[in-house]
Structure formats: structure tokens, C-alpha cells
Design a protein around this motif. Structure first.
Motif, short mmCIF file in Angstrom:
data_model
loop_
_atom_site.label_atom_id
_atom_site.label_comp_id
_atom_site.label_asym_id
_atom_site.label_seq_id
_atom_site.Cartn_x
_atom_site.Cartn_y
_atom_site.Cartn_z
N ALA A 29 0.83 -1.32 0.20
CA ALA A 29 -0.02 -0.03 0.21
C ALA A 29 0.72 1.26 -0.02
CB ALA A 29 -0.97 0.08 1.28
N ARG A 30 1.89 1.15 0.76
CA ARG A 30 2.65 2.47 0.92
C ARG A 30 3.17 2.74 -0.50
NH1 ARG A 30 6.82 0.79 4.31
NH2 ARG A 30 8.30 0.81 2.66
N PHE A 31 3.86 1.71 -1.07
CA PHE A 31 4.53 1.95 -2.53
C PHE A 31 3.40 2.21 -3.50
CE2 PHE A 31 8.10 -0.28 -0.67
CZ PHE A 31 9.10 0.46 -0.49
N ILE A 53 -6.76 3.29 -5.88
CA ILE A 53 -7.54 2.56 -5.35
C ILE A 53 -6.89 0.87 -5.03
CG2 ILE A 53 -9.47 0.57 -6.63
CD1 ILE A 53 -10.52 3.07 -7.69
N LYS A 54 -5.82 0.81 -5.87
CA LYS A 54 -4.80 -0.31 -5.52
C LYS A 54 -4.34 -0.20 -4.28
CE LYS A 54 -2.47 -2.94 -8.97
NZ LYS A 54 -3.40 -3.99 -8.55
N ASN A 83 -10.71 5.66 2.78
CA ASN A 83 -10.50 7.01 2.28
C ASN A 83 -9.76 6.83 0.90
OD1 ASN A 83 -11.23 8.23 4.59
ND2 ASN A 83 -9.29 8.02 5.66
N CYS A 84 -9.00 5.85 0.61
CA CYS A 84 -8.48 5.63 -0.69
C CYS A 84 -9.50 5.40 -1.84
CB CYS A 84 -7.52 4.60 -0.81
SG CYS A 84 -5.84 5.02 0.08
N PHE A 85 -10.62 4.48 -1.35
CA PHE A 85 -11.67 4.06 -2.42
C PHE A 85 -12.48 5.56 -2.54
CE2 PHE A 85 -11.48 -0.39 -0.54
CZ PHE A 85 -10.40 -0.83 -1.31
N LYS A 86 -12.75 6.19 -1.63
CA LYS A 86 -13.64 7.50 -1.91
C LYS A 86 -12.46 8.43 -2.73
CE LYS A 86 -15.93 6.91 2.30
NZ LYS A 86 -16.01 7.38 3.78
N GLU A 87 -11.33 8.66 -2.31
CA GLU A 87 -10.63 9.18 -3.22
C GLU A 87 -10.48 8.85 -4.56
OE1 GLU A 87 -5.70 10.60 -3.24
OE2 GLU A 87 -6.64 10.08 -1.10
N GLY A 88 -10.15 7.59 -4.64
CA GLY A 88 -10.15 7.05 -6.28
C GLY A 88 -11.68 7.00 -7.08
N GLN A 92 -18.43 2.03 -4.34
CA GLN A 92 -19.03 0.81 -3.99
C GLN A 92 -18.06 0.13 -2.92
OE1 GLN A 92 -19.97 -1.68 -7.07
NE2 GLN A 92 -21.03 -3.18 -6.05
N ARG A 93 -16.86 0.27 -3.34
CA ARG A 93 -15.95 -0.57 -2.36
C ARG A 93 -15.67 0.33 -1.01
NH1 ARG A 93 -10.72 -2.56 -5.43
NH2 ARG A 93 -11.71 -3.21 -7.57
N ALA A 94 -15.99 1.75 -1.08
CA ALA A 94 -15.83 2.45 0.11
C ALA A 94 -17.08 2.13 1.00
CB ALA A 94 -15.89 3.95 -0.41
N LYS A 95 -18.08 1.91 0.36
CA LYS A 95 -19.35 1.64 1.35
C LYS A 95 -19.10 0.32 1.97
CE LYS A 95 -24.32 1.47 0.90
NZ LYS A 95 -25.59 1.59 0.15
N LYS A 96 -18.55 -0.78 0.97
CA LYS A 96 -18.43 -2.13 1.71
C LYS A 96 -17.29 -1.95 2.71
CE LYS A 96 -16.63 -6.62 0.71
NZ LYS A 96 -15.77 -7.44 -0.39
#
Length: 191
Positions: A29-31, A53-54, A83-88, A92-96
Motif C-alpha cells: 500500500a505504501r509503495f 484504488i490499488k 479513504n483511498c476508495f473514496k479518493e479513487g 461501492q468499495r468505500a461503502k463495503k
């Protein structure tokens, strides 16, 4: 190592992919985040969103992997994933992820882990996550964090957290609680 600055992201990408293969999702995730920021600086929004998203996927996997051994860290990693899913732009993934966070938090609360958490900054981060949609959970985290910070001699942090608590109580129109929190904050700052 890459020959020029524009190819540096290729090294990060390789490190991210290698870490993901080893199931070291937090490192991956960091990279991936570095790669996302790289594309953001180039104003390449499609690649920035894809790598964000990755990054979220890796944080999510890291959180799931840590749930049984370190539930607070697992919760924090899932908050990062959300936060990453929302930013990306992957709502749907953010909600999950948000639903999973709610379940994790409820489990942690039932098991008394919130009150036994030693890191005030972690409690604040969890409180910050809930501040936009569940002030009662935020209050619970901020109260524990404020007391632990005070007990540890971190008076500026404690005073700040009591001020934040006052704002939460004001938003809920619990004026007496807000006044007590603001007074406690002022008292700490004038010690």
C-alpha cells in the motif's frame, strides 16, 4: 535503479507488486501510494485514481489480515482503505469498507478494546473517521483519548481533544456536556 526521475515510479511499482505477492499488504500500500502521488503530480488523474484504488485494496487486505491479532490497527487500516476508495472514486468499495469498519468498531467496543487502547493518536484517528456521520462514536473515542493523553502528561493533546469533544457535544446540542468539555480544555491549557 531507474536512470531518471520520471522512471522512479517504476521502482516503487516493482516494490509494491513484490510486497503484494508476499502478502505484505501494508508495504505494498505504501509503495502504491507513492505511485499514485507521482501520477497526481503529473496531473495524470486516471492513473492516480487507479493506483489510489490499488492502495485501498492493499490497506483493506492488510486490515483483514490483522483483525485477529491487532484489531485497532486493522480498523485503522480499513479506515485508510475507505479513504483511498473514496479518493479513487470507487464508492461501492468505500461503502463495503465503511460497513466493515462499523462492524469492527462495534466488536472492539463490545470487547472493551477501545478503553484499553494505549495510543491516543489511534483513538483520535478513529474518532475523526466517525466525526462526519456518528458523533456518539467519535465522542467515545475522543473521551478515552483525552483522558489517556492527560494521564501520559500530553497536556496539549489532551486539551485539544477536550476542545474537539466540546464541538461534538455542541453539534448534538448537548450544551452542558459541551461547556464541561470546553472548561476542561481551558483548565488543562492553564495548568
Amino acid at each position: 535503479m531507474p536512470k531518471n526521475h520520471s522512471d522512479v515510479y517504476l521502482g516503487w511499482l516493482k516494490l509494491a507488486e513484490e510486497a503484494a505477492k508476499r502478502r505484505d499488504y501494508e508495504t505494498a500500500a505504501r509503495f502504491y501510494r507513492y505511485v499514485a502521488v507521482h501520477f497526481g503530480l503529473l496531473n495524470d488523474l486516471d492513473n492516480m485514481k487507479n493506483f489510489t484504488i490499488k492502495t485501498g485494496e492493499c490497506y483493506f487486505n492488510a486490515g483483514k489480515k490483522l483483525w485477529n491479532s491487532n484489531p485497532i490497527k486493522a480498523l485503522l487500516l480499513c479506515i485508510r482503505a475507505s479513504n483511498c476508495f473514496k479518493e479513487g472514486g470507487d464508492e461501492q468499495r468505500a461503502k463495503k469498507c465503511d460497513q466493515m469498519i462499523e462492524g469492527y468498531y462495534d466488536s472492539i467496543r463490545r470487547n472493551g478494546i477501545i478503553k484499553s487502547c494505549k495510543d491516543t493518536h489511534d483513538l483520535k484517528r478513529i474518532g475523526d473517521y466517525f466525526a462526519n456521520h456518528d458523533l456518539e462514536k467519535s465522542i467515545e473515542c475522543y473521551e478515552v483519548a483525552a483522558e489517556k493523553a492527560f494521564e501520559a502528561g500530553k497536556f496539549n493533546l489532551s486539551g485539544s481533544l477536550y476542545g474537539i469533544l466540546g464541538e461534538c457535544y455542541m453539534a448534538l446540542k448537548r450544551y452542558e456536556d459541551a461547556a464541561e468539555s470546553y472548561a476542561r480544555s481551558a483548565e488543562i491549557y492553564h495548568c
